[in-house]
Design an enzyme around this catalytic site. Structure first.
Site, mmCIF file in Angstrom:
data_model
loop_
_atom_site.group_PDB
_atom_site.id
_atom_site.type_symbol
_atom_site.label_atom_id
_atom_site.label_comp_id
_atom_site.label_asym_id
_atom_site.label_seq_id
_atom_site.Cartn_x
_atom_site.Cartn_y
_atom_site.Cartn_z
ATOM 1 N N LYS A 131 0.842 -1.198 0.000
ATOM 2 C CA LYS A 131 0.000 0.000 0.000
ATOM 3 C C LYS A 131 0.876 1.247 0.000
ATOM 4 O O LYS A 131 2.079 1.201 0.289
ATOM 5 C CB LYS A 131 -0.909 0.019 1.233
ATOM 6 C CG LYS A 131 -0.180 -0.044 2.584
ATOM 7 C CD LYS A 131 0.372 1.274 3.082
ATOM 8 C CE LYS A 131 1.116 1.136 4.403
ATOM 9 N NZ LYS A 131 1.806 2.399 4.810
ATOM 10 N N ASP A 178 -1.553 -1.891 10.787
ATOM 11 C CA ASP A 178 -1.847 -1.700 9.365
ATOM 12 C C ASP A 178 -2.578 -2.882 8.740
ATOM 13 O O ASP A 178 -3.108 -2.772 7.628
ATOM 14 C CB ASP A 178 -0.548 -1.457 8.572
ATOM 15 C CG ASP A 178 0.025 -0.073 8.820
ATOM 16 O OD1 ASP A 178 -0.643 0.747 9.473
ATOM 17 O OD2 ASP A 178 1.157 0.182 8.358
#
Length: 400
Positions: free
Chosen positions: A98, A224
């Site tokens: 990401k 995350d």
């Protein structure tokens, strides 16, 4: 797959006959009177653990043969039985990373963590993870790069242990991680690996947990990780574990290039140097609104971790500034992702020429990418055009 073996030496006369032994693989024996070959595809008639036979130096009147046993052949046979009997025995999944299009740090919490507000988005660069059901009660992890822990320090193993704890599953796995996302990059590669492992374990168990379950559980081992259970774009708050799924705020085909120097940034050290009184005061929701309406631009790609990261790694500041000054407007925005040390250029897949021409940057990691999402009830799929590349002089191990 396994290397542990036992062997015995059998002295014998030159008239010894191998009447009851044949082999699964091709073997050639070189002796004083010529060579003898055994064809593959056969099986040992008495002991399936025999793996190879070789001749040893001996007098002309006698020959000494070494019969080598592979005790793990039994494990391989059990694995074959698992493959035959299980509804799902093997699974290969893409594990994308990401970027943080913007990252605001809003306050420090009583538990020592920081609250953040960030637009996370999955991109097309990722690892490939192969899962196979294990016939033993132990996970085994292998990878194509050095320096990656293979025990329960690895987030993949932590995720599998977490899944078994939450569900009571008794399934264990052989896992191979084909690593392409660099570590210490601010790209969430390890967190993605953990999310992918949770998804895989649930598939092998017949999806007894919901995606919401997996997302909630995953926050116990990493802040995350929950994001990767979004559909690819999300506004994340709290420590990052509060995930608000979003429709893609920008077109998925917007190109980008990732440039990461060999040096990594310690996340702990970056946060240690963070000074909240020097962070941006822009409302994160206004940044999100502006991106949704007008796309990505330099003024919205705010990362409050850049100043402390540039203190930890001053060369990273110089890299960002040089990319901006050399790009001649080709990039809509240039910014650091996460806590570093990857610099992202949005708007072009090509790095500035100095990356290839300057010896200072011969070891950087380079990858072109696009934004990526996933369909409901499906895991992420690697685009056919996904690629990672590096300057010709780069050490191969750094580009994996």
């Amino acid at each position: 797959m396994f290397s542990s073996m036992a062997s015995c030496n059998i002295p014998c006369s030159s008239g010894f006959q191998f009447r009851s032994i044949s082999f699964r693989r091709n073997f050639v024996f070189n002796g004083p009177h010529g060579s003898l070959a055994f064809a593959s595809g056969l099986k040992h008639q008495k002991n399936p653990l025999v793996q190879r036979v070789t001749t040893c130096n001996s007098a002309a009147s006698k020959q000494q043969f070494e019969i080598v046993y592979d005790p793990d052949e039994r494990i391989n046979k059990l694995a074959d039985e698992v493959d035959r009997d299980a509804p799902l025995s093997r699974l290969t999944l893409f594990s994308p990373c990401k970027i943080n299009v913007f990252l605001r740090i809003t306050e420090k919490r009583e538990d020592g963590y920081h609250d953040l507000a960030s637009l996370f988005h999955v991109i097309s660069l990722g690892d490939t993870i192969k899962f196979s059901l294990s016939p033993s009660k132990k996970d085994r992890l292998s990878t194509n790069v050095s320096g990656v822990p293979l025990d329960d320090r690895n987030l993949i193993i932590k995720a599998l242990n977490l899944y078994r704890k939450k569900t009571g599953s008794d399934k264990f796995f052989w896992i191979h991680l084909d690593k392409k996302v660099p570590t210490g990059a601010g790209l969430g590669g390890g967190s993605s690996n953990a999310a992918t492992a949770l998804w895989a374990a649930n598939q092998f168990s017949g999806c007894i947990a919901t995606e919401k379950d997996l997302q909630e559980w995953s926050s116990e081992i990493g802040s995350d990780i929950p994001f990767f259970f979004s559909e690819g774009a999300a506004f994340c708050t709290g420590r990052g574990e509060v995930v608000q799924n979003l429709p893609p705020p920008v077109p998925l085909d917007v190109p980008m290039v990732l440039i990461k120097p060999q040096e990594a940034c310690s996340t702990a050290e970056v946060y240690k140097r963070l000074r909240l009184d020097q962070t941006s005061k822009v409302d994160p929701l206004s940044l999100l609104d502006k991106i949704t309406k007008n796309g990505i631009s330099q003024d919205v790609c705010i990362n409050d971790l850049e100043p402390p990261a540039f203190e930890v790694l001053p060369s990273l500041r110089r890299l960002k500034q040089r990319i901006i000054s050399s790009s001649r407007g080709e990039f809509d925005a240039v910014f650091m992702s996460g806590s570093g040390s990857t610099i992202v250029g949005i708007g072009s897949p090509d790095p500035p020429g100095f990356i290839y021409n300057d010896d200072e940057f011969q070891d950087v990691f380079l990858a072109e990418a696009n934004f990526l999402t996933r369909e409901a009830n499906q895991w992420y799929r690697e685009p056919a055009s996904a690629s990672a590349r590096s300057p010709p002089s780069e050490h191969p191990e750094l580009a994996r």
